[in-house]
Write a protein that holds these residues in place. Sequence first.
Motif, mmCIF file in Angstrom:
data_model
loop_
_atom_site.group_PDB
_atom_site.id
_atom_site.type_symbol
_atom_site.label_atom_id
_atom_site.label_comp_id
_atom_site.label_asym_id
_atom_site.label_seq_id
_atom_site.Cartn_x
_atom_site.Cartn_y
_atom_site.Cartn_z
ATOM 1 N N UNK A 139 0.827 -1.199 0.000
ATOM 2 C CA UNK A 139 0.000 0.000 0.000
ATOM 3 C C UNK A 139 0.868 1.258 0.000
ATOM 4 N N UNK A 140 1.930 1.221 0.779
ATOM 5 C CA UNK A 140 2.800 2.391 0.886
ATOM 6 C C UNK A 140 3.491 2.688 -0.442
ATOM 7 N N UNK A 141 4.000 1.654 -1.088
ATOM 8 C CA UNK A 141 4.680 1.871 -2.371
ATOM 9 C C UNK A 141 3.721 2.459 -3.415
ATOM 10 N N UNK A 154 10.524 11.473 11.813
ATOM 11 C CA UNK A 154 10.721 10.588 12.964
ATOM 12 C C UNK A 154 10.856 9.109 12.624
ATOM 13 N N UNK A 155 10.494 8.686 11.415
ATOM 14 C CA UNK A 155 10.447 7.253 11.137
ATOM 15 C C UNK A 155 11.808 6.593 11.341
ATOM 16 N N UNK A 156 12.849 7.149 10.750
ATOM 17 C CA UNK A 156 14.156 6.501 10.829
ATOM 18 C C UNK A 156 14.681 6.431 12.263
ATOM 19 N N UNK A 157 14.717 7.523 13.027
ATOM 20 C CA UNK A 157 15.217 7.386 14.400
ATOM 21 C C UNK A 157 14.317 6.552 15.294
ATOM 22 N N UNK A 158 13.001 6.613 15.086
ATOM 23 C CA UNK A 158 12.109 5.784 15.895
ATOM 24 C C UNK A 158 12.330 4.301 15.632
ATOM 25 N N UNK A 159 12.350 3.939 14.366
ATOM 26 C CA UNK A 159 12.424 2.524 14.020
ATOM 27 C C UNK A 159 13.817 1.940 14.254
ATOM 28 N N UNK A 188 13.713 3.611 1.554
ATOM 29 C CA UNK A 188 14.572 3.637 0.366
ATOM 30 C C UNK A 188 13.741 3.765 -0.906
ATOM 31 N N UNK A 189 12.615 3.051 -0.956
ATOM 32 C CA UNK A 189 11.726 3.151 -2.109
ATOM 33 C C UNK A 189 11.190 4.577 -2.248
ATOM 34 N N UNK A 190 10.754 5.164 -1.128
ATOM 35 C CA UNK A 190 10.228 6.534 -1.165
ATOM 36 C C UNK A 190 11.285 7.510 -1.658
ATOM 37 N N UNK A 191 12.498 7.364 -1.162
ATOM 38 C CA UNK A 191 13.558 8.283 -1.566
ATOM 39 C C UNK A 191 13.932 8.098 -3.028
ATOM 40 N N UNK A 192 13.956 6.869 -3.504
ATOM 41 C CA UNK A 192 14.241 6.641 -4.923
ATOM 42 C C UNK A 192 13.172 7.271 -5.799
ATOM 43 N N UNK A 193 11.913 7.038 -5.454
ATOM 44 C CA UNK A 193 10.822 7.567 -6.266
ATOM 45 C C UNK A 193 10.816 9.092 -6.268
ATOM 46 N N UNK A 217 21.313 3.385 4.471
ATOM 47 C CA UNK A 217 20.486 2.211 4.211
ATOM 48 C C UNK A 217 19.070 2.603 3.797
ATOM 49 N N UNK A 218 18.624 3.767 4.259
ATOM 50 C CA UNK A 218 17.280 4.241 3.922
ATOM 51 C C UNK A 218 17.252 5.072 2.640
ATOM 52 N N UNK A 219 18.406 5.218 1.964
ATOM 53 C CA UNK A 219 18.393 5.823 0.641
ATOM 54 C C UNK A 219 18.699 7.294 0.554
ATOM 55 N N UNK A 220 19.430 7.840 1.529
ATOM 56 C CA UNK A 220 19.719 9.275 1.455
ATOM 57 C C UNK A 220 20.577 9.611 0.239
#
Length: 336
Positions: free
Chosen positions: A131-133, A155-160, A179-184, A213-216
Amino acid sequence: MPTRSLSLRLGALVAALALSVTGAVAVQGVPADDHVAKQAKDPRTSRGLFVDSLMPAANQEAVYRERIGGYAQALWIIPEAYGTPWVRDIVRAYTERALDANKTPMLVVYGIPGRDCGSHSSGGALQTAEQYRAWIKEVAAGVRNQTAIVVVEPDALPLFSSEWNPCPTEAQGWQAMLRFANKQLGRTDAWVYLDAGHSNWTPYDDRAAYLKQAGIQYVRGFSTNVSNFRTSGDEKKYAETLLRGLRKLNVKGKHYVIDTSRNGAKGGPQDDQVLNPPWARVGQPPRLLLQGAFDGRLWVKHPGESDGQVNGGPPSGQWCDMLADRLLGRSDQGAC
Protein backbone atom coordinates in the motif's frame (compact mmCIF):
# COMPACT_ATOMS: atom_id res chain seq x y z
CA MET A 1 13.25 8.78 23.46
CA PRO A 2 9.65 10.01 23.65
CA THR A 3 7.79 10.07 20.38
CA ARG A 4 6.88 13.32 18.72
CA SER A 5 3.31 14.01 17.65
CA LEU A 6 2.98 15.72 14.27
CA SER A 7 0.39 17.88 12.58
CA LEU A 8 -2.56 16.02 11.06
CA ARG A 9 -4.77 19.06 10.45
CA LEU A 10 -7.53 18.18 7.96
CA GLY A 11 -10.78 20.19 8.01
CA ALA A 12 -11.06 23.19 5.73
CA LEU A 13 -7.65 22.65 4.18
CA VAL A 14 -8.63 19.23 2.82
CA ALA A 15 -11.90 20.53 1.41
CA ALA A 16 -10.33 23.59 -0.17
CA LEU A 17 -7.56 21.57 -1.79
CA ALA A 18 -10.06 19.05 -3.11
CA LEU A 19 -12.06 21.84 -4.71
CA SER A 20 -8.91 23.26 -6.29
CA VAL A 21 -8.10 20.04 -8.18
CA THR A 22 -8.63 20.74 -11.87
CA GLY A 23 -8.07 17.19 -13.11
CA ALA A 24 -5.13 17.02 -12.77
CA VAL A 25 16.68 21.87 -10.97
CA ALA A 26 18.69 20.19 -8.79
CA VAL A 27 20.12 16.77 -9.61
CA GLN A 28 19.36 14.37 -6.77
CA GLY A 29 21.73 11.81 -5.31
CA VAL A 30 24.98 13.15 -6.80
CA PRO A 31 27.85 15.15 -5.28
CA ALA A 32 27.28 18.89 -5.02
CA ASP A 33 30.17 19.67 -7.38
CA ASP A 34 28.30 17.99 -10.22
CA HIS A 35 25.39 20.40 -10.17
CA VAL A 36 26.69 23.75 -8.95
CA ALA A 37 25.95 25.35 -12.31
CA LYS A 38 22.45 23.89 -12.46
CA GLN A 39 21.71 24.94 -8.88
CA ALA A 40 22.63 28.54 -9.74
CA LYS A 41 19.75 28.53 -12.24
CA ASP A 42 17.34 26.64 -10.01
CA PRO A 43 14.29 28.84 -9.25
CA ARG A 44 14.39 27.75 -5.60
CA THR A 45 17.58 29.73 -5.15
CA SER A 46 15.88 33.04 -5.88
CA ARG A 47 12.15 32.83 -5.20
CA GLY A 48 10.54 32.71 -1.77
CA LEU A 49 8.67 29.90 -0.03
CA PHE A 50 4.93 29.57 -0.61
CA VAL A 51 2.70 31.21 2.02
CA ASP A 52 -0.56 29.32 1.67
CA SER A 53 -3.73 31.25 2.48
CA LEU A 54 -5.49 27.94 3.18
CA MET A 55 -3.32 27.03 6.15
CA PRO A 56 -5.15 27.00 9.50
CA ALA A 57 -3.25 29.92 11.04
CA ALA A 58 -4.02 32.08 8.01
CA ASN A 59 -7.72 31.79 8.83
CA GLN A 60 -7.60 32.77 12.50
CA GLU A 61 -7.72 36.13 14.28
CA ALA A 62 -5.45 38.90 13.03
CA VAL A 63 -2.62 38.31 15.52
CA TYR A 64 -2.33 34.67 14.44
CA ARG A 65 -2.69 35.50 10.75
CA GLU A 66 0.12 38.01 10.94
CA ARG A 67 2.57 36.31 13.30
CA ILE A 68 2.05 32.69 12.23
CA GLY A 69 -0.15 32.48 9.14
CA GLY A 70 1.95 35.06 7.32
CA TYR A 71 4.86 32.61 7.04
CA ALA A 72 5.40 29.62 4.77
CA GLN A 73 4.44 26.26 6.24
CA ALA A 74 4.57 22.79 4.74
CA LEU A 75 1.52 20.91 3.51
CA TRP A 76 1.34 17.50 5.20
CA ILE A 77 0.53 14.75 2.70
CA ILE A 78 -1.10 12.01 4.77
CA PRO A 79 -2.99 8.95 3.51
CA GLU A 80 -6.05 9.40 5.71
CA ALA A 81 -6.69 12.74 4.00
CA TYR A 82 -5.13 12.14 0.60
CA GLY A 83 -5.47 8.49 -0.40
CA THR A 84 -3.91 6.67 -3.33
CA PRO A 85 -6.74 7.28 -5.84
CA TRP A 86 -6.47 11.07 -5.65
CA VAL A 87 -3.25 12.08 -3.85
CA ARG A 88 -1.51 12.80 -7.18
CA ASP A 89 -4.11 15.45 -8.08
CA ILE A 90 -4.04 16.98 -4.60
CA VAL A 91 -0.26 17.31 -4.70
CA ARG A 92 -0.34 18.78 -8.18
CA ALA A 93 -3.11 21.25 -7.34
CA TYR A 94 -1.17 22.51 -4.32
CA THR A 95 2.17 22.80 -6.09
CA GLU A 96 0.63 24.55 -9.08
CA ARG A 97 -0.98 27.12 -6.82
CA ALA A 98 2.47 27.80 -5.39
CA LEU A 99 4.11 28.01 -8.79
CA ASP A 100 1.37 30.33 -10.04
CA ALA A 101 2.41 32.65 -7.20
CA ASN A 102 6.07 32.21 -8.25
CA LYS A 103 6.88 30.58 -4.91
CA THR A 104 8.38 27.26 -3.83
CA PRO A 105 5.90 24.67 -2.49
CA MET A 106 6.81 22.65 0.60
CA LEU A 107 5.34 19.25 1.39
CA VAL A 108 5.76 16.56 4.05
CA VAL A 109 5.23 12.88 3.22
CA TYR A 110 3.87 11.16 6.34
CA GLY A 111 2.23 7.79 5.87
CA ILE A 112 4.67 4.95 6.54
CA PRO A 113 3.18 1.92 8.32
CA GLY A 114 3.81 2.06 12.07
CA ARG A 115 4.42 5.81 12.20
CA ASP A 116 4.68 7.55 15.58
CA CYS A 117 4.89 4.20 17.42
CA GLY A 118 1.16 4.15 18.17
CA SER A 119 1.18 7.60 19.77
CA HIS A 120 -0.98 10.67 19.08
CA SER A 121 -0.20 10.94 15.35
CA SER A 122 -0.28 7.26 14.46
CA GLY A 123 -3.86 6.99 13.22
CA GLY A 124 -4.51 6.63 9.51
CA ALA A 125 -1.10 5.34 8.45
CA LEU A 126 -1.00 2.75 5.69
CA GLN A 127 -0.86 -0.88 6.78
CA THR A 128 1.39 -2.70 4.30
CA ALA A 129 4.52 -2.05 2.26
CA GLU A 130 2.53 -2.69 -0.92
CA GLN A 131 0.00 0.00 0.00
CA TYR A 132 2.80 2.39 0.89
CA ARG A 133 4.68 1.87 -2.37
CA ALA A 134 1.53 2.47 -4.40
CA TRP A 135 0.82 5.67 -2.48
CA ILE A 136 4.38 6.94 -2.81
CA LYS A 137 4.30 6.41 -6.58
CA GLU A 138 1.27 8.68 -6.81
CA VAL A 139 2.85 11.33 -4.58
CA ALA A 140 5.98 11.29 -6.75
CA ALA A 141 3.87 11.61 -9.91
CA GLY A 142 2.17 14.67 -8.45
CA VAL A 143 5.39 16.42 -7.43
CA ARG A 144 7.28 15.71 -10.65
CA ASN A 145 8.55 18.86 -12.43
CA GLN A 146 7.15 21.12 -9.71
CA THR A 147 10.48 22.32 -8.22
CA ALA A 148 9.15 21.59 -4.74
CA ILE A 149 10.71 20.87 -1.35
CA VAL A 150 9.72 17.57 0.27
CA VAL A 151 10.44 16.26 3.79
CA VAL A 152 10.17 12.47 3.99
CA GLU A 153 8.62 10.65 6.95
CA PRO A 154 9.39 12.70 10.08
CA ASP A 155 10.72 10.59 12.96
CA ALA A 156 10.45 7.25 11.14
CA LEU A 157 14.16 6.50 10.83
CA PRO A 158 15.22 7.39 14.40
CA LEU A 159 12.11 5.78 15.89
CA PHE A 160 12.42 2.52 14.02
CA SER A 161 16.21 2.26 14.45
CA SER A 162 16.27 2.96 18.19
CA GLU A 163 17.66 0.12 20.29
CA TRP A 164 17.40 2.16 23.47
CA ASN A 165 13.63 2.62 23.23
CA PRO A 166 12.26 0.09 20.69
CA CYS A 167 9.14 1.13 18.78
CA PRO A 168 6.27 -1.35 19.32
CA THR A 169 4.79 -0.61 15.88
CA GLU A 170 8.07 -0.82 13.95
CA ALA A 171 7.16 -1.92 10.45
CA GLN A 172 8.90 -4.92 8.99
CA GLY A 173 10.99 -3.76 6.07
CA TRP A 174 10.84 -0.10 7.09
CA GLN A 175 14.28 0.65 5.61
CA ALA A 176 13.23 -0.75 2.25
CA MET A 177 10.09 1.39 2.35
CA LEU A 178 12.08 4.54 3.07
CA ARG A 179 14.57 3.64 0.37
CA PHE A 180 11.73 3.15 -2.11
CA ALA A 181 10.23 6.53 -1.16
CA ASN A 182 13.56 8.28 -1.57
CA LYS A 183 14.24 6.64 -4.92
CA GLN A 184 10.82 7.57 -6.27
CA LEU A 185 10.86 11.13 -5.00
CA GLY A 186 14.53 11.54 -5.87
CA ARG A 187 13.71 10.90 -9.53
CA THR A 188 11.56 14.02 -9.59
CA ASP A 189 13.10 17.49 -9.51
CA ALA A 190 12.11 17.97 -5.86
CA TRP A 191 14.64 18.85 -3.20
CA VAL A 192 14.01 15.87 -0.91
CA TYR A 193 15.10 15.67 2.72
CA LEU A 194 14.93 12.38 4.64
CA ASP A 195 14.14 13.11 8.28
CA ALA A 196 16.95 12.40 10.76
CA GLY A 197 15.35 13.24 14.11
CA HIS A 198 17.15 15.85 16.23
CA SER A 199 20.26 16.52 18.29
CA ASN A 200 18.89 15.13 21.56
CA TRP A 201 17.67 11.88 20.02
CA THR A 202 20.53 9.75 21.27
CA PRO A 203 22.48 7.62 20.77
CA TYR A 204 23.07 8.41 17.10
CA ASP A 205 26.53 7.03 16.37
CA ASP A 206 25.08 4.71 13.72
CA ARG A 207 22.47 7.12 12.33
CA ALA A 208 24.54 8.01 9.27
CA ALA A 209 24.64 4.31 8.37
CA TYR A 210 20.87 4.09 8.79
CA LEU A 211 20.44 7.14 6.57
CA LYS A 212 22.44 5.44 3.85
CA GLN A 213 20.49 2.21 4.21
CA ALA A 214 17.28 4.24 3.92
CA GLY A 215 18.39 5.82 0.64
CA ILE A 216 19.72 9.27 1.45
CA GLN A 217 22.12 8.91 -1.47
CA TYR A 218 19.15 9.29 -3.82
CA VAL A 219 17.99 12.66 -2.46
CA ARG A 220 19.33 16.10 -1.61
CA GLY A 221 19.82 15.53 2.11
CA PHE A 222 18.11 15.33 5.50
CA SER A 223 15.91 17.34 7.85
CA THR A 224 16.32 17.82 11.59
CA ASN A 225 14.23 19.03 14.55
CA VAL A 226 10.88 18.39 12.85
CA SER A 227 8.14 19.20 15.35
CA ASN A 228 10.75 19.56 18.10
CA PHE A 229 12.35 22.38 20.07
CA ARG A 230 16.16 22.09 19.90
CA THR A 231 18.13 25.25 19.20
CA SER A 232 19.40 25.84 15.70
CA GLY A 233 22.96 25.88 17.02
CA ASP A 234 22.58 22.40 18.47
CA GLU A 235 20.95 21.18 15.27
CA LYS A 236 23.76 22.50 13.10
CA LYS A 237 26.31 20.64 15.23
CA TYR A 238 24.19 17.50 14.96
CA ALA A 239 23.89 17.91 11.20
CA GLU A 240 27.64 18.32 10.82
CA THR A 241 28.13 15.09 12.77
CA LEU A 242 25.81 13.29 10.37
CA LEU A 243 27.51 14.82 7.34
CA ARG A 244 30.90 13.61 8.56
CA GLY A 245 29.47 10.16 9.13
CA LEU A 246 27.96 10.10 5.67
CA ARG A 247 31.23 11.15 4.04
CA LYS A 248 32.96 8.23 5.76
CA LEU A 249 30.38 6.03 4.04
CA ASN A 250 31.18 7.68 0.70
CA VAL A 251 27.90 9.62 0.66
CA LYS A 252 29.00 13.14 -0.18
CA GLY A 253 27.50 16.48 -1.13
CA LYS A 254 24.43 16.22 1.10
CA HIS A 255 22.49 19.20 2.46
CA TYR A 256 20.16 19.72 5.43
CA VAL A 257 17.30 21.88 6.68
CA ILE A 258 16.16 22.67 10.23
CA ASP A 259 12.58 23.00 11.44
CA THR A 260 12.53 26.26 13.40
CA SER A 261 8.76 26.48 13.87
CA ARG A 262 8.94 26.05 17.66
CA ASN A 263 12.60 26.30 18.70
CA GLY A 264 12.64 29.94 19.74
CA ALA A 265 12.82 29.41 23.53
CA LYS A 266 15.93 31.08 24.91
CA GLY A 267 18.45 28.40 25.80
CA GLY A 268 16.35 25.66 24.26
CA PRO A 269 14.04 23.16 26.01
CA GLN A 270 13.57 23.62 29.74
CA ASP A 271 12.60 20.01 30.43
CA ASP A 272 11.87 16.76 28.60
CA GLN A 273 8.32 17.63 27.54
CA VAL A 274 7.70 17.21 23.81
CA LEU A 275 3.89 17.57 23.64
CA ASN A 276 2.67 21.19 23.70
CA PRO A 277 5.35 22.27 26.22
CA PRO A 278 4.38 25.61 27.84
CA TRP A 279 7.92 27.00 27.50
CA ALA A 280 8.09 26.59 23.70
CA ARG A 281 8.25 29.69 21.49
CA VAL A 282 8.04 30.33 17.77
CA GLY A 283 11.48 30.24 16.18
CA GLN A 284 13.10 32.17 13.35
CA PRO A 285 10.99 32.59 10.21
CA PRO A 286 11.37 30.04 7.41
CA ARG A 287 13.86 30.96 4.72
CA LEU A 288 16.18 29.21 2.30
CA LEU A 289 19.73 30.40 2.96
CA LEU A 290 21.90 27.99 0.91
CA GLN A 291 24.97 28.43 3.11
CA GLY A 292 27.20 25.50 2.27
CA ALA A 293 25.47 22.30 3.35
CA PHE A 294 22.86 24.27 5.32
CA ASP A 295 19.96 24.92 2.98
CA GLY A 296 17.94 26.89 5.52
CA ARG A 297 15.06 27.08 7.96
CA LEU A 298 11.62 25.59 7.38
CA TRP A 299 8.40 25.61 9.34
CA VAL A 300 7.46 21.96 9.02
CA LYS A 301 5.30 21.69 12.12
CA HIS A 302 2.45 24.23 12.09
CA PRO A 303 2.78 26.54 15.12
CA GLY A 304 -0.46 26.67 17.07
CA GLU A 305 -1.60 23.16 16.15
CA SER A 306 -1.72 20.59 18.91
CA ASP A 307 0.62 17.66 19.50
CA GLY A 308 -2.13 15.79 21.32
CA GLN A 309 -4.26 16.00 24.44
CA VAL A 310 -1.42 17.00 26.74
CA ASN A 311 -0.72 20.32 28.51
CA GLY A 312 -4.18 21.64 27.67
CA GLY A 313 -4.06 20.79 23.99
CA PRO A 314 -6.91 19.32 21.90
CA PRO A 315 -6.45 16.20 19.71
CA SER A 316 -3.37 16.12 17.49
CA GLY A 317 -3.38 18.53 14.59
CA GLN A 318 -6.20 20.79 15.79
CA TRP A 319 -5.67 24.53 15.98
CA CYS A 320 -5.70 26.03 19.50
CA ASP A 321 -5.55 29.77 20.35
CA MET A 322 -4.05 29.00 23.76
CA LEU A 323 -1.17 27.01 22.27
CA ALA A 324 -0.54 29.76 19.72
CA ASP A 325 -0.56 32.38 22.49
CA ARG A 326 2.04 30.41 24.42
CA LEU A 327 4.27 30.16 21.38
CA LEU A 328 3.96 33.90 20.77
CA GLY A 329 4.66 34.73 24.43
CA ARG A 330 1.26 36.36 24.88
CA SER A 331 -0.07 36.66 28.42
CA ASP A 332 -3.72 36.81 27.32
CA GLN A 333 -4.17 33.15 26.45
CA GLY A 334 -7.26 32.14 24.49
CA ALA A 335 -9.06 28.83 24.58
CA CYS A 336 -8.86 25.73 22.42
